[in-house]
Design a protein around this motif. Structure first.
Motif, mmCIF file in Angstrom:
data_model
loop_
_atom_site.group_PDB
_atom_site.id
_atom_site.type_symbol
_atom_site.label_atom_id
_atom_site.label_comp_id
_atom_site.label_asym_id
_atom_site.label_seq_id
_atom_site.Cartn_x
_atom_site.Cartn_y
_atom_site.Cartn_z
ATOM 1 N N PHE A 169 4.235 8.289 -33.801
ATOM 2 C CA PHE A 169 2.978 7.632 -34.171
ATOM 3 C C PHE A 169 2.770 6.354 -33.374
ATOM 4 C CE2 PHE A 169 3.334 10.737 -37.357
ATOM 5 C CZ PHE A 169 2.045 10.986 -37.791
ATOM 6 N N LYS A 170 1.669 6.325 -32.651
ATOM 7 C CA LYS A 170 1.327 5.201 -31.793
ATOM 8 C C LYS A 170 -0.145 4.843 -31.973
ATOM 9 C CE LYS A 170 5.405 4.976 -29.914
ATOM 10 N NZ LYS A 170 6.287 3.819 -30.246
ATOM 11 N N ALA A 171 -0.491 3.632 -31.570
ATOM 12 C CA ALA A 171 -1.888 3.196 -31.528
ATOM 13 C C ALA A 171 -2.238 2.969 -30.068
ATOM 14 C CB ALA A 171 -2.087 1.927 -32.343
ATOM 15 N N PRO A 172 -2.660 4.024 -29.353
ATOM 16 C CA PRO A 172 -2.880 3.914 -27.906
ATOM 17 C C PRO A 172 -3.874 2.798 -27.576
ATOM 18 C CG PRO A 172 -2.944 6.209 -28.598
ATOM 19 C CD PRO A 172 -2.920 5.380 -29.844
ATOM 20 N N GLY A 173 -3.496 1.983 -26.603
ATOM 21 C CA GLY A 173 -4.352 0.897 -26.157
ATOM 22 C C GLY A 173 -4.332 -0.329 -27.029
ATOM 23 N N LEU A 174 -3.731 -0.243 -28.226
ATOM 24 C CA LEU A 174 -3.799 -1.342 -29.183
ATOM 25 C C LEU A 174 -2.431 -1.795 -29.681
ATOM 26 C CD1 LEU A 174 -6.820 0.022 -31.243
ATOM 27 C CD2 LEU A 174 -6.873 -1.800 -29.531
ATOM 28 N N GLY A 175 -1.531 -0.847 -29.946
ATOM 29 C CA GLY A 175 -0.201 -1.191 -30.415
ATOM 30 C C GLY A 175 -0.107 -1.367 -31.913
ATOM 31 N N PRO A 176 1.123 -1.533 -32.426
ATOM 32 C CA PRO A 176 1.337 -1.664 -33.868
ATOM 33 C C PRO A 176 0.892 -3.025 -34.386
ATOM 34 C CG PRO A 176 3.405 -1.951 -32.704
ATOM 35 C CD PRO A 176 2.382 -1.564 -31.667
ATOM 36 N N LEU A 177 0.721 -3.097 -35.701
ATOM 37 C CA LEU A 177 0.465 -4.380 -36.351
ATOM 38 C C LEU A 177 1.748 -5.179 -36.495
ATOM 39 C CD1 LEU A 177 -1.918 -3.391 -39.290
ATOM 40 C CD2 LEU A 177 -2.527 -4.076 -36.966
ATOM 41 N N GLY A 178 2.873 -4.463 -36.592
ATOM 42 C CA GLY A 178 4.141 -5.140 -36.787
ATOM 43 C C GLY A 178 5.279 -4.144 -36.894
ATOM 44 N N TYR A 179 6.402 -4.629 -37.395
ATOM 45 C CA TYR A 179 7.626 -3.838 -37.461
ATOM 46 C C TYR A 179 8.356 -4.136 -38.769
ATOM 47 C CZ TYR A 179 6.665 -3.583 -32.470
ATOM 48 O OH TYR A 179 6.051 -3.383 -31.259
ATOM 49 N N VAL A 180 9.263 -3.242 -39.137
ATOM 50 C CA VAL A 180 10.155 -3.502 -40.267
ATOM 51 C C VAL A 180 11.555 -3.682 -39.710
ATOM 52 C CG1 VAL A 180 11.024 -2.716 -42.482
ATOM 53 C CG2 VAL A 180 8.719 -2.062 -41.757
ATOM 54 N N LYS A 181 12.141 -4.829 -39.986
ATOM 55 C CA LYS A 181 13.487 -5.138 -39.495
ATOM 56 C C LYS A 181 14.369 -5.514 -40.676
ATOM 57 C CE LYS A 181 15.786 -7.833 -35.861
ATOM 58 N NZ LYS A 181 16.214 -6.677 -35.061
ATOM 59 N N PHE A 182 15.392 -4.693 -40.930
ATOM 60 C CA PHE A 182 16.304 -4.924 -42.047
ATOM 61 C C PHE A 182 15.537 -5.090 -43.359
ATOM 62 C CE2 PHE A 182 18.592 -6.856 -38.326
ATOM 63 C CZ PHE A 182 19.486 -5.801 -38.153
ATOM 64 N N ALA A 183 14.614 -4.147 -43.611
ATOM 65 C CA ALA A 183 13.811 -4.099 -44.834
ATOM 66 C C ALA A 183 12.836 -5.266 -44.951
ATOM 67 C CB ALA A 183 14.706 -4.040 -46.083
ATOM 68 N N ASN A 184 12.617 -5.990 -43.851
ATOM 69 C CA ASN A 184 11.702 -7.130 -43.856
ATOM 70 C C ASN A 184 10.504 -6.832 -42.959
ATOM 71 O OD1 ASN A 184 10.625 -9.687 -44.213
ATOM 72 N ND2 ASN A 184 11.776 -10.541 -42.492
ATOM 73 N N PRO A 185 9.324 -6.611 -43.530
ATOM 74 C CA PRO A 185 8.138 -6.361 -42.705
ATOM 75 C C PRO A 185 7.700 -7.621 -41.957
ATOM 76 C CG PRO A 185 7.836 -5.569 -44.956
ATOM 77 C CD PRO A 185 9.034 -6.454 -44.958
ATOM 78 N N LEU A 186 7.440 -7.455 -40.670
ATOM 79 C CA LEU A 186 7.003 -8.558 -39.818
ATOM 80 C C LEU A 186 5.666 -8.169 -39.193
ATOM 81 C CD1 LEU A 186 10.403 -9.159 -37.991
ATOM 82 C CD2 LEU A 186 9.511 -10.441 -39.950
#
Length: 323
Positions: A169-186
């Motif tokens: 799952f990707k957002a072509p041309g735009l990218g993600p809103l963020g990431y989850v790192k060690f159960a912490n949404p960023l």
């Protein structure tokens, strides 16, 4: 679990995340939650089964049922967010539909899995855990419906399935809103298009108009468009080449269909294109609508909802320009 723990409702619909048999998603929502004891440490979890199908079989009726239950749940003061488990084939469509009809700022997170639970390296448990973490996070509020797989957080409007790998799952041309790192949404960016509580497309009926997607290819002829125009479809989304292009014979047929009352939207079969008005077609004269950056399958959803409000192409264009 502490009494002040966030309350999260998990709604399950089937899909590969629940698929223990090649053609049948057999795991219940309770099965999915019980397989991840850590979830009970993160939130007060309740689970409901809305459907039990592969996502290729998800129907408009399932969407309406899901939206109704989500809006009801999020109207309750003690429910902080909703997680929806879903097969990946049409996950982006369900998520975008919800992005337009959910009436709350509270988080709604749609999640699936690329590998079935019995597969080596199954990703469902990690994805579901991340989804609950996002739904619990105050920073997820007001960002519209979110999609998470492979530790990425995406806007439902932007995301699409691009491969069968774990990073599908990707957002072509735009990218993600963020990431989850060690159960912490960023989170690193915000959606700017209208969604959820601010949407002008909230449900006002118990059914949706019929809209077809027609795909362009070399040598395409007007037959299918003409058939759609006389078969009860209220709208057609054209998955055109390049900038939503359509060959001259189709242009004439589409113009005639619009004169008969069909709403015609130019989208593109290209992975990411912002379809410009009056570029490859005289949209203003022909009465066409352009899909902006929405892919054909999402343009269909917006058009279905727009048609419950108006059949005026100019007003429908406003929805495409803002949502």
């Amino acid at each position: 679990m502490e009494s002040n723990a966030p309350k999260i409702l998990i709604l399950t619909t089937g899909g590969s995340i629940a698929q223990t048999w090649p053609m049948d998603p057999t795991l219940s929502g309770e099965d999915l939650v019980q397989a991840i004891p850590e979830l009970r440490d993160m939130a007060s979890i309740s689970v409901e089964q809305v459907a039990q199908v592969l996502s290729s079989d998800i129907s408009v009726e399932d969407w309406l049922k899901l939206a109704c239950r989500i809006n009801s749940a999020l109207s309750e003061d003690d429910i902080q967010g909703v997680v929806v488990t879903h097969g990946t084939d049409t996950l982006e469509e369900t998520a975008y539909f919800l992005n337009l009809v959910v009436e709350s700022e509270k988080p709604v997170v749609v999640v699936g899995a690329m590998r079935r639970p019995y597969s080596l390296g199954a990703d469902g448990s990690a994805n579901l855990s991340n989804a609950v973490a996002i739904a619990c996070n105050p920073n997820a509020r007001g960002k519209g419906v979110l999609v998470t797989l492979n530790s990425e957080i995406h806007s439902a409007r932007d995301v699409t399935k691009t491969t069968s790998n774990l990073d599908a799952f990707k957002a072509p041309g735009l990218g993600p809103l963020g990431y989850v790192k060690f159960a912490n949404p960023l989170f690193f960016r915000m959606p700017t298009r209208i969604h959820t509580w601010a949407s002008k497309l909230h449900l006002s009926s118990s059914s949706l108009p019929r809209v077809a997607v027609l795909y362009s290819y070399a040598g395409v002829t007007p037959d299918l468009l003409e058939a759609a125009a006389v078969s009860g479809y209220e709208g057609v989304v054209w998955a055109g080449t390049g900038n939503g292009n359509l060959p001259k014979p189709l242009r004439a047929a589409a113009g005639e269909a619009v004169r008969r009352g069909l709403v015609f939207v130019r989208a593109s079969r290209v992975n990411f294109v912002v379809v410009e008005r009056n570029d490859e077609a005289d949209d203003d004269t022909l009465g066409f609508v352009t899909a902006d950056s929405l892919n054909p399958q999402k343009a269909r959803i917006l058009l279905m909802l727009a048609l419950t409000k108006t059949t005026d192409p100019a007003k429908i264009q406003e929805f495409f320009d803002t949502h």
